[in-house]
Write a protein that holds these residues in place. Sequence first.
Motif, mmCIF file in Angstrom:
data_model
loop_
_atom_site.group_PDB
_atom_site.id
_atom_site.type_symbol
_atom_site.label_atom_id
_atom_site.label_comp_id
_atom_site.label_asym_id
_atom_site.label_seq_id
_atom_site.Cartn_x
_atom_site.Cartn_y
_atom_site.Cartn_z
ATOM 1 N N MET A 1 0.825 -1.208 0.000
ATOM 2 C CA MET A 1 0.000 0.000 0.000
ATOM 3 C C MET A 1 0.860 1.258 0.000
ATOM 4 S SD MET A 1 -3.033 -1.033 2.575
ATOM 5 C CE MET A 1 -3.415 -2.754 2.729
ATOM 6 N N VAL A 2 1.914 1.250 0.790
ATOM 7 C CA VAL A 2 2.834 2.392 0.816
ATOM 8 C C VAL A 2 3.491 2.566 -0.551
ATOM 9 C CG1 VAL A 2 5.027 3.231 1.793
ATOM 10 C CG2 VAL A 2 3.263 2.276 3.292
ATOM 11 N N ASP A 3 3.947 1.466 -1.137
ATOM 12 C CA ASP A 3 4.583 1.523 -2.455
ATOM 13 C C ASP A 3 3.613 2.031 -3.522
ATOM 14 O OD1 ASP A 3 6.957 0.588 -1.378
ATOM 15 O OD2 ASP A 3 6.608 -1.495 -1.982
ATOM 16 N N TYR A 4 2.364 1.585 -3.467
ATOM 17 C CA TYR A 4 1.376 2.044 -4.447
ATOM 18 C C TYR A 4 1.126 3.539 -4.301
ATOM 19 C CZ TYR A 4 -2.814 2.343 -7.312
ATOM 20 O OH TYR A 4 -3.722 2.700 -8.291
ATOM 21 N N LYS A 5 1.047 4.008 -3.059
ATOM 22 C CA LYS A 5 0.829 5.430 -2.822
ATOM 23 C C LYS A 5 1.929 6.269 -3.474
ATOM 24 C CE LYS A 5 -1.735 6.359 0.865
ATOM 25 N NZ LYS A 5 -2.219 6.612 2.183
ATOM 26 N N PHE B 1 1.666 -4.633 -10.267
ATOM 27 C CA PHE B 1 3.016 -4.151 -10.004
ATOM 28 C C PHE B 1 3.295 -2.852 -10.735
ATOM 29 C CE2 PHE B 1 3.090 -6.955 -13.618
ATOM 30 C CZ PHE B 1 3.974 -6.380 -14.515
ATOM 31 N N GLY B 2 4.413 -2.254 -10.399
ATOM 32 C CA GLY B 2 4.904 -1.043 -11.036
ATOM 33 C C GLY B 2 6.402 -0.966 -10.795
ATOM 34 N N THR C 1 11.150 -3.323 -9.498
ATOM 35 C CA THR C 1 9.752 -3.740 -9.515
ATOM 36 C C THR C 1 9.157 -3.647 -8.115
ATOM 37 O OG1 THR C 1 10.188 -5.252 -11.348
ATOM 38 C CG2 THR C 1 8.192 -5.658 -10.056
ATOM 39 N N MET C 2 7.995 -3.050 -8.041
ATOM 40 C CA MET C 2 7.257 -2.912 -6.784
ATOM 41 C C MET C 2 5.953 -3.685 -6.938
ATOM 42 S SD MET C 2 9.503 -0.921 -5.507
ATOM 43 C CE MET C 2 8.814 -0.690 -3.919
ATOM 44 N N ILE C 3 5.688 -4.617 -6.036
ATOM 45 C CA ILE C 3 4.446 -5.383 -6.059
ATOM 46 C C ILE C 3 3.399 -4.615 -5.270
ATOM 47 C CG2 ILE C 3 3.324 -7.561 -5.453
ATOM 48 C CD1 ILE C 3 5.477 -7.902 -7.596
ATOM 49 N N PHE C 4 2.222 -4.407 -5.881
ATOM 50 C CA PHE C 4 1.141 -3.667 -5.231
ATOM 51 C C PHE C 4 0.024 -4.563 -4.703
ATOM 52 C CE2 PHE C 4 2.356 -0.380 -8.623
ATOM 53 C CZ PHE C 4 3.309 0.201 -7.816
ATOM 54 N N LEU D 1 -8.883 -3.262 -5.360
ATOM 55 C CA LEU D 1 -7.560 -2.620 -5.389
ATOM 56 C C LEU D 1 -7.698 -1.126 -5.123
ATOM 57 C CD1 LEU D 1 -4.421 -2.848 -6.171
ATOM 58 C CD2 LEU D 1 -5.195 -2.018 -8.389
ATOM 59 N N LEU D 2 -8.610 -0.471 -5.827
ATOM 60 C CA LEU D 2 -8.803 0.968 -5.625
ATOM 61 C C LEU D 2 -9.234 1.282 -4.198
ATOM 62 C CD1 LEU D 2 -10.555 2.224 -8.878
ATOM 63 C CD2 LEU D 2 -8.218 2.658 -8.118
ATOM 64 N N ASP D 3 -10.150 0.496 -3.671
ATOM 65 C CA ASP D 3 -10.635 0.731 -2.314
ATOM 66 C C ASP D 3 -9.505 0.613 -1.297
ATOM 67 O OD1 ASP D 3 -12.732 1.201 -0.368
ATOM 68 O OD2 ASP D 3 -12.540 -0.926 0.145
ATOM 69 N N VAL D 4 -8.714 -0.414 -1.424
ATOM 70 C CA VAL D 4 -7.603 -0.646 -0.497
ATOM 71 C C VAL D 4 -6.534 0.439 -0.634
ATOM 72 C CG1 VAL D 4 -5.666 -2.218 -0.064
ATOM 73 C CG2 VAL D 4 -7.979 -3.118 -0.271
ATOM 74 N N MET D 5 -6.374 0.959 -1.841
ATOM 75 C CA MET D 5 -5.334 1.951 -2.110
ATOM 76 C C MET D 5 -5.875 3.382 -2.022
ATOM 77 S SD MET D 5 -2.784 0.039 -2.456
ATOM 78 C CE MET D 5 -2.314 -1.629 -2.901
#
Length: 188
Positions: free
Chosen positions: A78-82, A107-108, A115-118, A138-142
Amino acid sequence: MAYMAGQSGGYGMLRFTKRDLYNYVHSQKLAQINDGDTAAMISYLEGKANADMMMVARYTKTVDDRLGSLFWADGQMMVDYKLFGDVLAFDATYQSNKYKKPLVVFFGTNHHKLTMIFGFALLEKEEVRTYRWVLLNLLDVMDNKTPSVVVTDGDKAMRAAIAKVLPSSRHRLCAWHLEKNCVAGERT
């Protein structure tokens, strides 16, 4: 807090937290799911949630009370996705596990091109409704952070779900699939 009779006839205190209570109630709900591997998977994710309070797992059940789809992400994801979720890539392995369920990896990349796993998902089927379900979760969690760009292999069900759930995101094909399409075009 609960009280429990001790061996000597006296009373002692038995302490539990809100998390303990949540885990107990959730384990009782899981008892209704009959598939042993499903219960083991959910139990594993609960254990992870005890170590990481930000861990999230969501699942659906089929009409015959089996695991439908499952999505999970931990606090670091979650931190990585942010920080790095402006470009979201995802792909499904095509039923290469013993349950014949597609495994989706979100991922991104970070600013060091690592590579960052989301997040991860096991899908019931590769259908628009299941991709839509997992993207909404995914959107809700992020915290509803919408990526600017979504990169996929171009699967039709993925495309349709992205168009419905992420209409403001640009959908692009990954480089490997672009090259594959070009090579296939040269042969014809």
